[in-house]
Design a protein around this motif. Structure first.
Motif, short mmCIF file in Angstrom:
data_model
loop_
_atom_site.label_atom_id
_atom_site.label_comp_id
_atom_site.label_asym_id
_atom_site.label_seq_id
_atom_site.Cartn_x
_atom_site.Cartn_y
_atom_site.Cartn_z
N TRP A 159 0.82 -1.21 0.00
CA TRP A 159 0.00 0.00 0.00
C TRP A 159 0.85 1.25 0.00
N GLY A 160 2.04 1.17 0.57
CA GLY A 160 2.95 2.31 0.47
C GLY A 160 3.33 2.59 -0.98
N VAL A 161 3.58 1.53 -1.75
CA VAL A 161 3.91 1.69 -3.16
C VAL A 161 2.73 2.31 -3.92
N VAL A 162 1.52 1.80 -3.68
CA VAL A 162 0.33 2.33 -4.36
C VAL A 162 0.15 3.81 -4.01
N TYR A 163 0.34 4.14 -2.75
CA TYR A 163 0.18 5.53 -2.30
C TYR A 163 1.16 6.45 -3.02
N LEU A 164 2.41 6.05 -3.07
CA LEU A 164 3.44 6.92 -3.65
C LEU A 164 3.40 6.96 -5.17
N ARG A 165 2.83 5.94 -5.80
CA ARG A 165 2.80 5.89 -7.25
C ARG A 165 1.61 6.65 -7.84
N ASN A 166 0.58 6.89 -7.02
CA ASN A 166 -0.61 7.58 -7.50
C ASN A 166 -0.61 9.02 -7.00
N VAL A 167 0.17 9.84 -7.66
CA VAL A 167 0.27 11.24 -7.27
C VAL A 167 -0.37 12.18 -8.29
N ASP A 168 -0.75 11.69 -9.45
CA ASP A 168 -1.39 12.52 -10.46
C ASP A 168 -2.52 11.75 -11.14
N PRO A 169 -3.73 11.83 -10.58
CA PRO A 169 -4.10 12.55 -9.36
C PRO A 169 -3.78 11.76 -8.10
N PRO A 170 -3.69 12.44 -6.96
CA PRO A 170 -3.34 11.75 -5.70
C PRO A 170 -4.55 11.04 -5.12
N ILE A 171 -4.88 9.88 -5.67
CA ILE A 171 -6.14 9.22 -5.31
C ILE A 171 -6.17 8.70 -3.88
N CYS A 172 -5.01 8.54 -3.25
CA CYS A 172 -5.01 8.00 -1.89
C CYS A 172 -4.75 9.07 -0.85
N ARG A 173 -4.68 10.31 -1.28
CA ARG A 173 -4.41 11.36 -0.33
C ARG A 173 -5.71 11.99 0.13
N SER A 174 -5.71 12.49 1.35
CA SER A 174 -6.97 12.98 1.90
C SER A 174 -6.96 14.47 2.23
N SER A 175 -5.96 15.21 1.74
CA SER A 175 -5.99 16.66 1.82
C SER A 175 -4.91 17.20 0.92
N ASP A 176 -4.92 18.50 0.70
CA ASP A 176 -3.91 19.10 -0.16
C ASP A 176 -2.58 19.25 0.55
N LEU A 177 -2.56 19.07 1.87
CA LEU A 177 -1.35 19.32 2.63
C LEU A 177 -0.71 18.05 3.16
N GLU A 178 -1.42 16.91 3.06
CA GLU A 178 -0.91 15.70 3.66
C GLU A 178 0.33 15.19 2.93
N THR A 179 1.21 14.53 3.66
CA THR A 179 2.36 13.86 3.06
C THR A 179 2.34 12.39 3.44
N THR A 180 2.21 12.14 4.73
CA THR A 180 2.16 10.74 5.14
C THR A 180 0.99 10.47 6.07
N GLU A 181 0.00 11.33 6.05
CA GLU A 181 -1.11 11.18 6.98
C GLU A 181 -1.79 9.83 6.85
#
Length: 801
Positions: free
Chosen positions: A774-796
C-alpha cells in the motif's frame, strides 16, 4: 471555449452543493445531473475543482447531501453497466461519475463514522433505481453495487472492449454477455489479440483507478498483526459474486506481461507519442498486487448506519489467488516470466543515444507480483529455476538493490529485493544457475570483474553492506543467509568476489564489533559456514578463494584466539579502531567501475519515508532443511544451536528500520566503537541493559566452525611457502596454478551436511508485505493523488505504514 464553460458549470455545481444547508432531494435530477451530464472534465480537473476542504465541509455540515451524491453517482454507474453505454453521452456520464467517486472516497474512508456508509443496506443503496431495493431482503450494500458495476463496465463493448457485433443490432445484452470472449490481451489462457484502441485503454484506466481507490480503504485503518482480517472491498470483488473474476484476472495479468515499452524501438518515440497503454499497465499491476494481498480468513466490515454493529463472518475464497495458483501450462509460465523479465530489465537498457528509450517506473509493483507468483504457484517457481531465465530476474533485482542502497526513502525496495532472493536461494537450482558466466554490461558502480552471476551477487551484497545506510543493518543476516544457501553450489569464485567475502569476515570478526551487540557474532558464523561449504564441496574450482584465505589467515587465527576475559572485553569496547579503513567505501579494486555506472543517490533531508513495520528476525523468516544424499530436502526441527540466529533482541534491532534516521543518510554501516557503544546503550535503554560477559563470549566462541579452515591452512600454508622459497615465486598466478591442481582429499574433516535456510511464510512478513504494497500504491498515484486525503498531507494516510 466549450471545455471552459463545462468546467465553470461544474465548479458552480460544487459551490451549490457546499453552500446548501438543506438536504437536496435525490429526485432533483436537474441539480445532480450538473455533476456528470454535459461535462468534459478530466480526472485532474475534478481533483482541482473539488477541493479537499469543501468535501470535508459537506461531510460535516450536510452529510445527507454527500450521501445522496454518492448514491446518485453509483446509480449512474449501475445504469450504465445495465444499458451497455450505447451513446457517447452515457459513456461520458459513467466516466464523470467514476472521477467524482475517485475524488470523494478517500474522505469517506478517513472518517471512522463514515466507513460503514458504503456497506449500508438502506433502501435505494443497492442496484440504484431497482424496485427490488424497496425490500430489505433484496437490498445490496452500496459498495457491492459499485464493485459489480465497475466489473461489468470493464467488459462493456465499444466502451472498454472491442465489440464483436456490427450493424443495427450492435448493442449487446450486458446481462448475458460472455466476458471471457472479451479478454483484453492475448496471453495466459487466451490466444486472440484484440485490436489496440487507445480510447478503450483510457476508459479502462479510469475505472481501474476508481477500483484501486475503493481497495485503498485499508490504508486508513489501524494496523493489525492479524493476517486473517480482510479488506471487504477486495474480498467481495474477488468472490464468486463477481461473474467477471476469471476474465478480469486474465486480462490484468496478460496486459501487464504483454506490455513492451520499447515497441518498435524508434528512438525518442516516447517523447513524440503518448503511450496510453503504460497508464493501463501500471493500474493493472496495482490492482493485481492489491487483490493478491490475502487469501481467505475472517472478514471484518465496518458498522453500517443501519445496524451500527460490526459484522464478522468467514470470508469467501479469493478467486484471484485461486486462479493464480492453478496456472500450470509451460507456455503460460514462459509468457509471464519473459514479460516480467522484459519489464524489470527495461530501466537497465543502455543505448548510444541518451534517454532515447522509454524507462518504466513501476518496477516495485512488478517485484511484488513476481513474489506473489512464486509464493502462490510452486510450479511457477520450479519453472523459473528450471533454466537460466531466473538470471533475467536476478540481474535487475541486484541493479535495484545497488542503486537504492544509500537512499533511505527506498528501504522498502531493498527489503522486497532481498526477500525474493532469500526465497530463490532456498532452492538448489538457484545456486546452480549462478555459475553461468556474467557478460552483461549493466550500469552499476561496482568493480569490474570477469566471472559468474555468483560473483555479481557477492560483489553487490558487499557494496550494500559496506556503503549502504544504517537502516539496512537488519538485512545483513538475510544477505549472508542467501550467500550461505548458494555457497555449496558455486564452482568458481573470482578473485574479486573471494576478496569481498574475506573483507566482510575481517570486519565482522573484530573484537569491538563482536562485543558490541548480542547478535553480531552470528554474521561471522554465517561467513564461516559459507567458507566451509565452498571448501568441502567445491574445493577444486575455488583456488581464488583458497588463496584469499591463505593470504588472510591471520583473521582466522585471531578469531580462534579471541580473548574472553573481562579486561580484554572492556578494552575492545573502549579503544578506537586502529585501521579506520577496515570497511572502506573504495578500495584498489573498486577504483575502476563499469562504464556508464552511477552511484546511488543519498536521500535528501525531508524525503518522504513511508514507515514500514519491523522486519521479522531471520529465524522467523526461514526454516532449516538438510540436503540428503539423493538431493531431497528434509526439514530440521528448530533447536537452540549456534546457528539459530536472531532472538528477541534481534527483533528489537530490526525495529530500528521503522525509525527516522534523516540525519545519517549514506552513513557507513560500520562505526567506531564509541558509536557502537552509543547505539548499544540507546537500544538497551528500551529494554533490559545488555553487556558482554566472559561466559557469553565462551558460549559461542567454542562453537565457531573453524576446524575445516584451520586444517586447510595447516596443510597448504607450509606447501605454498616452500614453493615460493624453492622457486623464488613472486607471481600469484603461479601460486594459483599450484592450488588449482592441489587436493585435500582425505585431509579435511568429514563433510558436514548441507543446511539450507528456506523462506517460510509468517504473520510478520505478511503484514510487512501489506504495508509495503500500500505504500507503493500511495506513492505511485500522485497525479491525481487518489489515496491522499488533503492538499497538505504527506504521510497522513500512511501513518501506520
Amino acid at each position: 471555449m466549450g471545455s471552459t464553460d463545462s468546467k465553470l458549470n461544474f465548479r458552480k455545481a460544487v459551490i451549490q452543493l457546499t453552500t446548501k444547508t438543506q438536504p437536496v432531494e435525490a429526485t432533483d435530477d436537474a441539480f445532480w445531473d450538473q455533476f456528470w451530464a454535459d461535462t468534459t472534465t478530466t480526472v485532474q480537473d475534478v481533483f482541482a475543482l473539488v477541493p479537499a476542504a469543501e468535501i470535508r465541509a459537506v461531510r460535516e455540515e450536510s452529510p445527507s447531501n454527500l450521501a445522496t451524491l454518492c448514491y446518485k453517482a453509483v446509480e449512474k454507474l449501475v445504469q450504465g453497466a445495465e444499458s451497455g453505454c450505447p451513446t457517447e453521452r452515457e459513456k461520458q456520464v459513467v466516466l464523470n461519475c467514476s472521477r467524482i467517486l475517485t475524488r470523494i472516497l478517500p474522505y469517506i474512508f478517513e472518517d471512522q463514522d463514515w466507513r460503514g456508509f458504503f456497506w449500508s443496506t438502506v433502501p435505494g443503496a443497492g442496484r440504484a433505481g431497482s424496485d427490488e431495493l424497496d425490500e430489505d431482503d433484496g437490498a445490496r450494500p452500496l459498495a457491492e453495487s459499485l464493485l459489480l458495476a465497475i466489473a461489468d463496465l470493464l467488459f462493456c463493448p465499444d466502451f472498454t472492449v472491442h465489440s464483436h457485433r456490427r450493424g443495427p443490432d450492435s448493442v449487446e445484452n450486458m446481462q448475458s454477455i460472455d466476458s471471457c470472449e472479451y479478454i483484453w490481451e492475448a496471453g495466459v489462457g487466451f490466444a486472440q489479440s484484440p485490436p489496440l484502441n487507445y480510447i478503450h485503454d483510457l476508459n479502462r484506466t479510469e475505472l481501474l483507478r476508481l477500483l484501486i481507490t475503493c481497495f485503498s480503504e485499508a490504508m486508513y485503518l489501524p494496523p493489525s498483526t492479524d493476517n486473517t482480517v480482510l479488506n471487504p472491498w477486495v474480498t467481495f470483488f474477488c468472490s464468486t459474486e463477481n461473474r467477471h473474476a476469471l476474465p478480469l484476472f486474465t486480462s490484468l495479468l496478460t496486459v501487464v506481461c504483454a506490455y513492451d515499452p520499447v515497441g518498435y524501438g524508434i528512438p525518442y518515440n516516447h517523447l513524440l507519442f503518448s503511450d496510453y497503454r503504460e497508464q493501463l499497465v501500471e493500474q493493472a499491476a496495482q490492482i493485481l498486487i492489491a487483490t493478491l494481498e490475502h487469501d481467505g480468513g475472517v472478514l471484518h466490515r465496518p458498522p453500517s448506519p443501519s445496524s451500527m454493529v460490526e459484522q464478522e463472518y468467514t470470508g469467501p475464497e479469493n478467486l484471484f489467488v485461486n486462479y493464480l495458483s492453478r496456472i500450470h501450462r509451460e507456455e503460460d509460465f514462459d509468457f509471464i516470466l519473459k514479460g516480467l523479465a522484459r519489464l524489470l530489465t527495461n530501466p537497465l537498457t543502455q543505448t548510444y543515444l541518451p534517454n532515447s528509450t522509454k524507462k518504466i517506473q513501476f518496477h516495485q509493483e512488478l517485484l511484488v507480483l513476481f513474489w506473489k507468483l512464486c509464493d502462490f504457484n510452486k510450479k511457477f517457481l520450479f519453472l523459473v529455476l528450471k533454466s537460466s531465465d531466473v538470471l533475467d530476474i536476478l540481474v535487475p533485482i541486484l541493479f535495484y538493490l545497488n542503486d537504492a542502497r544509500a537512499d533511505q526513502s527506498r528501504v522498502g525496495l531493498m527489503h522486497i529485493g532481498v526477500f525474493i532472493l532469500l526465497l530463490l536461494s532456498g532452492e538448489r537450482n538457484f545456486g546452480v544457475r549462478l555459475n553461468k558466466p556474467y557478460s552483461l554490461h549493466v550500469p552499476m558502480d561496482i568493480p569490474v570483474f570477469t566471472g559468474t552471476h555468483a560473483d555479481l551477487l557477492i560483489v553487490v551484497f558487499h557494496k550494500i553492506i559496506t556503503t549502504g545506510h544504517q537502516r539496512l543493518q537488519p538485512l545483513f543476516d538475510c544477505l549472508l543467509t542467501i550467500v550461505v544457501n548458494v555457497s555449496p553450489y558455486l564452482k568458481s569464485l573470482s578473485m574479486v568476489a573471494a576478496n569481498k567475502l574475506l573483507h566482510l569476515l575481517e570486519a565482522f570478526s573484530t573484537s569491538w564489533f563482536l562485543f558490541s551487540a548480542a547478535q553480531n557474532h552470528h554474521l561471522a558464523f554465517f561467513l564461516l559456514e559459507a567458507f566451509n561449504n565452498l571448501i568441502q564441496y567445491q574445493f577444486d574450482g575455488n583456488c581464488n578463494l583458497v588463496y584469499a584465505i591463505i593470504r588472510k589467515r591471520n583473521v582466522f587465527h585471531q578469531l580462534a584466539n579471541l580473548p574472553s576475559d573481562p579486561s580484554s572485553i572492556q578494552k575492545a569496547l573502549q579503544r578506537k579502531r586502529k585501521s579506520p579503513d577496515m570497511i572502506s567505501r573504495t578500495s584498489s579494486q573498486e577504483t575502476v567501475s563499469m562504464e556508464g555506472s552511477r552511484p546511488a543517490v543519498p536521500a535528501e533531508p525531508g524525503t518522504l519515508k513511508a514507515s514500514l513495520v519491523a522486519m521479522p528476525g531471520i529465524d522467523k523468516l526461514t526454516e532449516k532443511s538438510q540436503v540428503s544424499e539423493d538431493g531431497t530436502m528434509v526439514s530440521i526441527p528448530k533447536t537452540d544451536s549456534s546457528h539459530a540466529v536472531q532472538t528477541e533482541h534481534c527483533a528489537a534491532s530490526a525495529a530500528s528500520d521503522t525509525e527516522s534516521n534523516s540525519g545519517r543518510e549514506n552513513e557507513d554501516v560500520f562505526y567506531t566503537e564509541a558509536e557502537m557503544e552509543k547505539r548499544r546503550l540507546s537500544s538497551a535503554s528500551t529494554s533490559s541493559f545488555w553487556a558482554p560477559t566472559p561466559d557469553w563470549v565462551l558460549s559461542w566462541k567454542c562453537k565457531l566452525p573453524l576446524q575445516t579452515i584451520m586444517r586447510l591452512l595447516q596443510v597448504l600454508v607450509p606447501q605454498v611457502e616452500k614453493i615460493c622459497i624453492d622457486k623464488g615465486l613472486t607471481d600469484e598466478s603461479e601460486i594459483l596454478k599450484f592450488l588449482q591442481h592441489g587436493t585435500l582429499v582425505g585431509l579435511l574433516p568429514v563433510p558436514h551436511p548441507i543446511l539450507i535456510r528456506k523462506y517460510q511464510a509468517n504473520a510478520g512478513t505478511a503484514m510487512w508485505f501489506r504495508t509495503y504494497m500500500w505504500g507503493v500504491v500511495y506513492l505511485r498515484n500522485v497525479d491525481p493523488p487518489i489515496c491522499r486525503s488533503s492538499d497538505l498531507e504527506t504521510t497522513e494516510c500512511l501513518s501506520h505504514y
